[in-house]
Design a protein around this motif. Structure first.
Motif, PDB file in Angstrom:
ATOM      1  N   PHE A  23       0.914  -1.204  -0.077  1.00 12.08           N
ATOM      2  CA  PHE A  23      -0.171   0.249  -0.112  1.00 12.08           C
ATOM      3  C   PHE A  23       0.869   1.256   0.162  1.00 12.08           C
ATOM      4  O   PHE A  23       2.086   1.158   0.151  1.00 12.08           O
ATOM      5  CB  PHE A  23      -0.804   0.046   1.323  1.00 12.08           C
ATOM      6  CG  PHE A  23      -2.126  -0.981   1.229  1.00 12.08           C
ATOM      7  CD1 PHE A  23      -3.175  -0.374   0.989  1.00 12.08           C
ATOM      8  CD2 PHE A  23      -1.821  -2.228   1.728  1.00 12.08           C
ATOM      9  CE1 PHE A  23      -4.456  -1.175   0.981  1.00 12.08           C
ATOM     10  CE2 PHE A  23      -2.945  -2.958   1.547  1.00 12.08           C
ATOM     11  CZ  PHE A  23      -4.279  -2.599   1.410  1.00 12.08           C
ATOM     12  N   TYR A  24       0.200   2.241  -0.178  1.00  8.75           N
ATOM     13  CA  TYR A  24       0.935   3.701  -0.197  1.00  8.75           C
ATOM     14  C   TYR A  24       0.459   4.594   0.942  1.00  8.75           C
ATOM     15  O   TYR A  24      -0.634   4.486   1.354  1.00  8.75           O
ATOM     16  CB  TYR A  24       1.033   4.354  -1.513  1.00  8.75           C
ATOM     17  CG  TYR A  24       1.993   3.756  -2.624  1.00  8.75           C
ATOM     18  CD1 TYR A  24       3.283   3.858  -2.545  1.00  8.75           C
ATOM     19  CD2 TYR A  24       1.320   3.083  -3.464  1.00  8.75           C
ATOM     20  CE1 TYR A  24       4.012   3.275  -3.626  1.00  8.75           C
ATOM     21  CE2 TYR A  24       2.078   2.451  -4.474  1.00  8.75           C
ATOM     22  CZ  TYR A  24       3.556   2.637  -4.557  1.00  8.75           C
ATOM     23  OH  TYR A  24       4.072   2.166  -5.482  1.00  8.75           O
ATOM     24  N   ASP A  37      -6.283   4.075  -0.584  1.00  8.17           N
ATOM     25  CA  ASP A  37      -6.698   2.881  -1.165  1.00  8.17           C
ATOM     26  C   ASP A  37      -6.067   2.338  -2.211  1.00  8.17           C
ATOM     27  O   ASP A  37      -5.363   3.005  -3.047  1.00  8.17           O
ATOM     28  CB  ASP A  37      -8.226   3.068  -1.528  1.00  8.17           C
ATOM     29  CG  ASP A  37      -9.174   1.817  -1.516  1.00  8.17           C
ATOM     30  OD1 ASP A  37      -8.651   0.715  -1.252  1.00  8.17           O
ATOM     31  OD2 ASP A  37     -10.303   2.110  -2.093  1.00  8.17           O
ATOM     32  N   GLY A  38      -6.011   1.045  -2.369  1.00 11.41           N
ATOM     33  CA  GLY A  38      -5.383   0.167  -3.447  1.00 11.41           C
ATOM     34  C   GLY A  38      -4.133  -0.430  -3.148  1.00 11.41           C
ATOM     35  O   GLY A  38      -3.322   0.095  -2.444  1.00 11.41           O
ATOM     36  N   VAL A  39      -4.313  -1.944  -3.389  1.00  9.54           N
ATOM     37  CA  VAL A  39      -3.159  -2.735  -3.103  1.00  9.54           C
ATOM     38  C   VAL A  39      -2.306  -2.931  -4.411  1.00  9.54           C
ATOM     39  O   VAL A  39      -2.768  -2.979  -5.463  1.00  9.54           O
ATOM     40  CB  VAL A  39      -3.396  -3.986  -2.362  1.00  9.54           C
ATOM     41  CG1 VAL A  39      -4.530  -4.689  -3.207  1.00  9.54           C
ATOM     42  CG2 VAL A  39      -2.126  -4.707  -1.999  1.00  9.54           C
ATOM     43  N   VAL A  46       4.100   8.534  -8.982  1.00 13.62           N
ATOM     44  CA  VAL A  46       3.390   9.398  -7.907  1.00 13.62           C
ATOM     45  C   VAL A  46       1.773  10.047  -8.122  1.00 13.62           C
ATOM     46  O   VAL A  46       1.099   9.884  -7.592  1.00 13.62           O
ATOM     47  CB  VAL A  46       4.396  10.664  -7.736  1.00 13.62           C
ATOM     48  CG1 VAL A  46       3.890  11.679  -6.870  1.00 13.62           C
ATOM     49  CG2 VAL A  46       5.679  10.114  -7.239  1.00 13.62           C
ATOM     50  N   GLN A  47       1.782  10.188  -9.702  1.00 11.75           N
ATOM     51  CA  GLN A  47       0.335  10.890  -9.989  1.00 11.75           C
ATOM     52  C   GLN A  47      -0.528   9.883 -10.038  1.00 11.75           C
ATOM     53  O   GLN A  47      -1.931  10.283  -9.633  1.00 11.75           O
ATOM     54  CB  GLN A  47       0.605  11.607 -11.441  1.00 11.75           C
ATOM     55  CG  GLN A  47       0.750  10.554 -12.580  1.00 11.75           C
ATOM     56  CD  GLN A  47       2.325  10.420 -12.881  1.00 11.75           C
ATOM     57  OE1 GLN A  47       3.101  10.804 -11.897  1.00 11.75           O
ATOM     58  NE2 GLN A  47       2.635   9.939 -14.091  1.00 11.75           N
ATOM     59  N   ASP A  48      -0.304   8.688  -9.915  1.00 12.42           N
ATOM     60  CA  ASP A  48      -1.488   7.533  -9.754  1.00 12.42           C
ATOM     61  C   ASP A  48      -1.688   7.247  -8.358  1.00 12.42           C
ATOM     62  O   ASP A  48      -2.548   7.066  -7.989  1.00 12.42           O
ATOM     63  CB  ASP A  48      -1.077   6.308 -10.556  1.00 12.42           C
ATOM     64  CG  ASP A  48      -0.968   6.428 -12.092  1.00 12.42           C
ATOM     65  OD1 ASP A  48      -1.558   7.438 -12.701  1.00 12.42           O
ATOM     66  OD2 ASP A  48      -0.365   5.388 -12.619  1.00 12.42           O
ATOM     67  N   ALA A  53      -8.068   7.327  -3.221  1.00 14.54           N
ATOM     68  CA  ALA A  53      -9.049   7.775  -1.930  1.00 14.54           C
ATOM     69  C   ALA A  53      -8.375   7.316  -0.665  1.00 14.54           C
ATOM     70  O   ALA A  53      -7.314   6.451  -0.837  1.00 14.54           O
ATOM     71  CB  ALA A  53     -10.350   6.952  -1.857  1.00 14.54           C
ATOM     72  N   VAL A  54      -8.582   8.149   0.598  1.00 21.61           N
ATOM     73  CA  VAL A  54      -7.980   7.940   1.709  1.00 21.61           C
ATOM     74  C   VAL A  54      -8.748   6.757   2.427  1.00 21.61           C
ATOM     75  O   VAL A  54      -9.910   6.865   2.569  1.00 21.61           O
ATOM     76  CB  VAL A  54      -7.880   9.030   2.611  1.00 21.61           C
ATOM     77  CG1 VAL A  54      -7.520   8.855   3.955  1.00 21.61           C
ATOM     78  CG2 VAL A  54      -6.899  10.188   1.762  1.00 21.61           C
ATOM     79  N   LEU A  55      -8.159   5.673   2.762  1.00 16.93           N
ATOM     80  CA  LEU A  55      -8.688   4.641   3.898  1.00 16.93           C
ATOM     81  C   LEU A  55      -9.026   5.074   5.093  1.00 16.93           C
ATOM     82  O   LEU A  55     -10.101   4.978   5.681  1.00 16.93           O
ATOM     83  CB  LEU A  55      -7.889   3.394   3.748  1.00 16.93           C
ATOM     84  CG  LEU A  55      -7.799   2.624   2.457  1.00 16.93           C
ATOM     85  CD1 LEU A  55      -6.810   1.529   2.653  1.00 16.93           C
ATOM     86  CD2 LEU A  55      -9.208   2.044   1.948  1.00 16.93           C
ATOM     87  N   PHE A  56      -7.718   5.756   5.719  1.00 16.47           N
ATOM     88  CA  PHE A  56      -7.886   6.365   6.945  1.00 16.47           C
ATOM     89  C   PHE A  56      -6.728   7.147   7.300  1.00 16.47           C
ATOM     90  O   PHE A  56      -5.725   6.866   6.573  1.00 16.47           O
ATOM     91  CB  PHE A  56      -8.093   4.838   8.115  1.00 16.47           C
ATOM     92  CG  PHE A  56      -7.032   4.022   7.763  1.00 16.47           C
ATOM     93  CD1 PHE A  56      -6.032   4.115   8.616  1.00 16.47           C
ATOM     94  CD2 PHE A  56      -7.402   2.744   7.434  1.00 16.47           C
ATOM     95  CE1 PHE A  56      -5.080   2.823   8.198  1.00 16.47           C
ATOM     96  CE2 PHE A  56      -6.643   1.757   7.178  1.00 16.47           C
ATOM     97  CZ  PHE A  56      -5.429   1.722   7.607  1.00 16.47           C
ATOM     98  N   LYS A  57      -6.738   7.872   8.326  1.00 18.07           N
ATOM     99  CA  LYS A  57      -5.676   8.596   8.763  1.00 18.07           C
ATOM    100  C   LYS A  57      -5.220   8.142  10.291  1.00 18.07           C
ATOM    101  O   LYS A  57      -5.872   8.073  10.961  1.00 18.07           O
ATOM    102  CB  LYS A  57      -6.048  10.180   8.903  1.00 18.07           C
ATOM    103  CG  LYS A  57      -6.381  10.609   7.322  1.00 18.07           C
ATOM    104  CD  LYS A  57      -6.575  12.087   7.383  1.00 18.07           C
ATOM    105  CE  LYS A  57      -6.937  12.610   6.075  1.00 18.07           C
ATOM    106  NZ  LYS A  57      -7.365  14.039   6.103  1.00 18.07           N
ATOM    107  N   LEU A  58      -3.812   8.007  10.421  1.00 20.25           N
ATOM    108  CA  LEU A  58      -3.264   7.570  11.750  1.00 20.25           C
ATOM    109  C   LEU A  58      -2.094   8.255  12.090  1.00 20.25           C
ATOM    110  O   LEU A  58      -1.401   8.724  11.273  1.00 20.25           O
ATOM    111  CB  LEU A  58      -2.980   6.131  11.666  1.00 20.25           C
ATOM    112  CG  LEU A  58      -4.338   5.149  11.403  1.00 20.25           C
ATOM    113  CD1 LEU A  58      -3.760   3.542  11.487  1.00 20.25           C
ATOM    114  CD2 LEU A  58      -5.400   5.096  12.580  1.00 20.25           C
TER     115      LEU A  58
END
Length: 178
Positions: A23-24, A37-39, A46-48, A53-58
């Protein structure tokens, strides 16, 4: 790829979760990260990555990038970081059960209902290993035990006759203000 330094705002880190997949995440205001989001099975431009979308912030411990465990593989521009930056977490007093919203950027708290708290992340600083567990569980469609251990508890479970909740640090999660 940069190893061995603390992340800077806007750095993109790669988080390997095993089986050749990763993940990134984007480093926001220290120590906050936005997990995307995205595995992936190969490096992505970088542009991709930045448009995911953001899964979560920690909030995450410094050793994630500093140790090289999460290598820095790119950087996003400041307008992108600014659009993502900031998060509100919940905090729950271990004795009274009182809930509050915690704005990590403003370092401010305000009252919060149980229903509102249940939609937020807990104010905690995660170890990189536990974040990786959570991303693997997300990929596999199962609940994460670390996340579940930090959900808000109803006020009825607090009081003088109730035992105090176990210290979250006993589960490898280090609770402190982000």
């Amino acid at each position: 790829m940069v190893r061995g330094r603390r992340q800077n705002r806007g750095d993109i880190v790669r988080i390997d979760i095993g089986n050749g997949t990763h993940f990134y995440a984007i480093a926001l205001t220290h120590p906050l990260f936005a997990f995307l989001d995205g595995v992936f099975e190969r490096e992505e431009p970088v542009q991709d990555v930045r448009d995911r979308a953001v899964l979560f912030k920690l909030c995450v411990m410094d050793n994630a990038a500093k140790s090289g465990r999460w290598p820095i593989v790119g950087k996003v521009d400041l307008p992108t970081v600014s659009a993502l930056d900031g998060a509100v977490f919940f905090k729950q007093d271990r004795i009274s059960g009182k809930l509050s919203a915690y704005d990590a950027i403003a370092n401010a708290e305000s009252p919060l209902s149980f229903e509102e708290a249940d939609r937020l992340e807990c104010a905690a600083v995660w170890s990189p290993e536990h974040v990786e567990d959570r991303l693997r569980d997300h990929l596999n469609g199962v609940s994460n035990k670390w996340w579940a251990s930090m959900r808000p508890r109803p006020l009825a479970t607090f009081g003088p006759h109730r035992p105090v909740a176990a210290d979250p640090s006993d589960r490898g999660i280090h609770v402190r203000n982000c």
